[in-house]
Design an enzyme around this catalytic site. Structure first.
Site, PDB file in Angstrom:
ATOM      1  N   HIS A  58       0.949  -1.029  -0.081  1.00  0.00           N
ATOM      2  CA  HIS A  58       0.000  -0.084   0.025  1.00  0.00           C
ATOM      3  C   HIS A  58       0.901   1.030   0.038  1.00  0.00           C
ATOM      4  O   HIS A  58       1.743   1.352   0.713  1.00  0.00           O
ATOM      5  CB  HIS A  58      -0.964   0.068   1.273  1.00  0.00           C
ATOM      6  CG  HIS A  58      -1.795   1.202   1.226  1.00  0.00           C
ATOM      7  ND1 HIS A  58      -3.172   1.183   0.599  1.00  0.00           N
ATOM      8  CD2 HIS A  58      -1.787   2.498   1.782  1.00  0.00           C
ATOM      9  CE1 HIS A  58      -3.784   2.212   0.759  1.00  0.00           C
ATOM     10  NE2 HIS A  58      -2.721   2.879   1.445  1.00  0.00           N
ATOM     11  N   CYS A  59       0.715   2.046  -0.874  1.00  0.00           N
ATOM     12  CA  CYS A  59       1.528   3.365  -1.109  1.00  0.00           C
ATOM     13  C   CYS A  59       0.865   4.545  -0.765  1.00  0.00           C
ATOM     14  O   CYS A  59      -0.246   4.807  -1.262  1.00  0.00           O
ATOM     15  CB  CYS A  59       2.090   3.253  -2.457  1.00  0.00           C
ATOM     16  SG  CYS A  59       3.297   4.725  -2.860  1.00  0.00           S
ATOM     17  N   VAL A  60       1.391   5.187   0.163  1.00  0.00           N
ATOM     18  CA  VAL A  60       0.754   6.581   0.425  1.00  0.00           C
ATOM     19  C   VAL A  60       0.880   7.561  -0.700  1.00  0.00           C
ATOM     20  O   VAL A  60       0.201   8.562  -0.575  1.00  0.00           O
ATOM     21  CB  VAL A  60       1.300   7.109   1.986  1.00  0.00           C
ATOM     22  CG1 VAL A  60       0.850   6.107   3.026  1.00  0.00           C
ATOM     23  CG2 VAL A  60       2.510   7.180   1.799  1.00  0.00           C
TER      24      VAL A  60
ATOM     25  N   ASN B 257      -3.194   4.623  -2.746  1.00  0.00           N
ATOM     26  CA  ASN B 257      -3.776   3.205  -3.362  1.00  0.00           C
ATOM     27  C   ASN B 257      -3.084   2.247  -2.904  1.00  0.00           C
ATOM     28  O   ASN B 257      -1.841   2.405  -2.829  1.00  0.00           O
ATOM     29  CB  ASN B 257      -3.830   3.467  -4.843  1.00  0.00           C
ATOM     30  CG  ASN B 257      -5.156   2.706  -5.378  1.00  0.00           C
ATOM     31  OD1 ASN B 257      -5.748   1.730  -4.613  1.00  0.00           O
ATOM     32  ND2 ASN B 257      -5.117   2.830  -6.559  1.00  0.00           N
TER      33      ASN B 257
END
Length: 319
Positions: free
Chosen positions: A165-167, A171
């Site tokens: 999960h990439c801030v 997403n």
């Protein structure tokens, strides 16, 4: 960050509450990061185009030629960066439908894996019970999930072929937007490297004895833009190398940690086939955040079909 008191079920409740707060913080942070990215792009654009190389176009001679080249590549990389970035944000990474169930192949005596297989044969499509044990059921979603899928506590659902999960993109990075994410890393690295090299002479001039043209505000903006782009370029170089190695091995960040010393990764199909599973088979689309029509046929989730109860293995083979 996570606290758990000993004794009774109260500790578990406290830990669950802290995890929930942390995931809520990540969701809020993601929205802030979008504005941060846009802000860095805006600052960099002002320094490169408005303050330095835009006016240099009219100097004539070698200065104009260099400025033209810098502005040409700067805008080309910027367009691809922004395109890839927002495509990553807006593309669903690939969720597991609530109706999905593993399919038992009575002839083979195993369970069909819809995420494996690259040709018309069924080789590698059947898993035994031991292989399916860790990927059969998600207690948080209270449903079955396919192999190579993992639960994201931030998105609160299981993601197909989840990488992380990439801030930065607010997403998850999964099966359906992994290519877009990689292109975002690639073009951001090229852009920040170009900006760093273009502003290097000005940065060195800050520590010289000569006078520097420009207002104090412009000089500060140039200094900050150089430091930010240099920092991003150095850090992104490592990420680009890491993800290239993951793509060529047909694995994800999560799987690379889980498999550890596994001598033979069962999803490894050879470097070229592994690369094509992510970027598609049409070379014309490898460097843009889009897929050819033929490759889209193997991605039913992009058309809202996702994974039916009994998926067509030929259509799902590329995932």
């Amino acid at each position: 960050m996570f606290q758990q008191k000993s004794g009774g079920g109260g500790g578990g409740s406290i830990m669950a509450l802290n995890v929930f707060k942390f995931c809520t913080f990540l969701r809020a942070l993601g929205s802030i990061m979008i504005f941060f990215v846009v802000g860095v792009i805006g600052l960099t654009y002002y320094v490169i185009v408005v303050e330095n190389y835009g006016p240099a176009l009219f100097n004539g001679g070698l200065d104009s030629f260099v400025a033209f080249l810098v502005l040409l590549f700067f805008h080309a990389f910027l367009v691809m960066l922004v395109w890839s970035y927002f495509t990553t944000i807006l593309t669903d990474p690939g969720g597991v439908p609530q109706t999905w169930r593993p399919i038992t192949d009575e002839e083979e005596g195993g369970v069909v894996d819809p995420l494996v297989g690259t040709d018309q044969s069924t080789a590698g499509l059947v898993l035994n019970k031991d292989q399916m044990q860790k990927a059969r059921f998600c207690r948080k979603c209270n449903q079955f999930k396919p192999p190579r899928s993992h639960h994201c506590s931030v998105c609160r659902r299981c993601i197909l072929k989840m990488d992380h999960h990439c801030v930065w993109v607010v997403n998850c990075v999964g099966a359906l937007n992994y290519k877009y994410f990689l292109l975002f890393l690639f073009y951001t690295f090229l852009e920040t490297a170009l900006v760093t090299v273009s502003l290097l002479r000005l940065f060195i001039a800050f520590f010289g004895d000569g006078e520097i043209d420009g207002t104090a505000g412009d000089l500060v903006a140039t200094f900050i833009a150089f430091v930010l782009n240099l920092s991003f370029a150095l850090s992104l170089l490592g990420f680009v190398i890491l993800h290239i190695s993951l793509v060529l091995a047909n694995t994800t960040t999560i799987e690379a940690y889980e498999k550890k010393t596994d001598p033979r990764w069962r999803y490894d199909l050879g470097r070229m086939r592994n690369f094509e599973q992510v970027f598609g088979t049409d070379k014309r689309y490898w460097l843009i955040p889009a897929y050819a029509a033929e490759d889209l046929k193997h991605m039913p989730a992009l058309h809202g079909l996702e994974y039916p109860i009994r998926p067509n293995l030929d259509e799902l083979q590329e995932l």
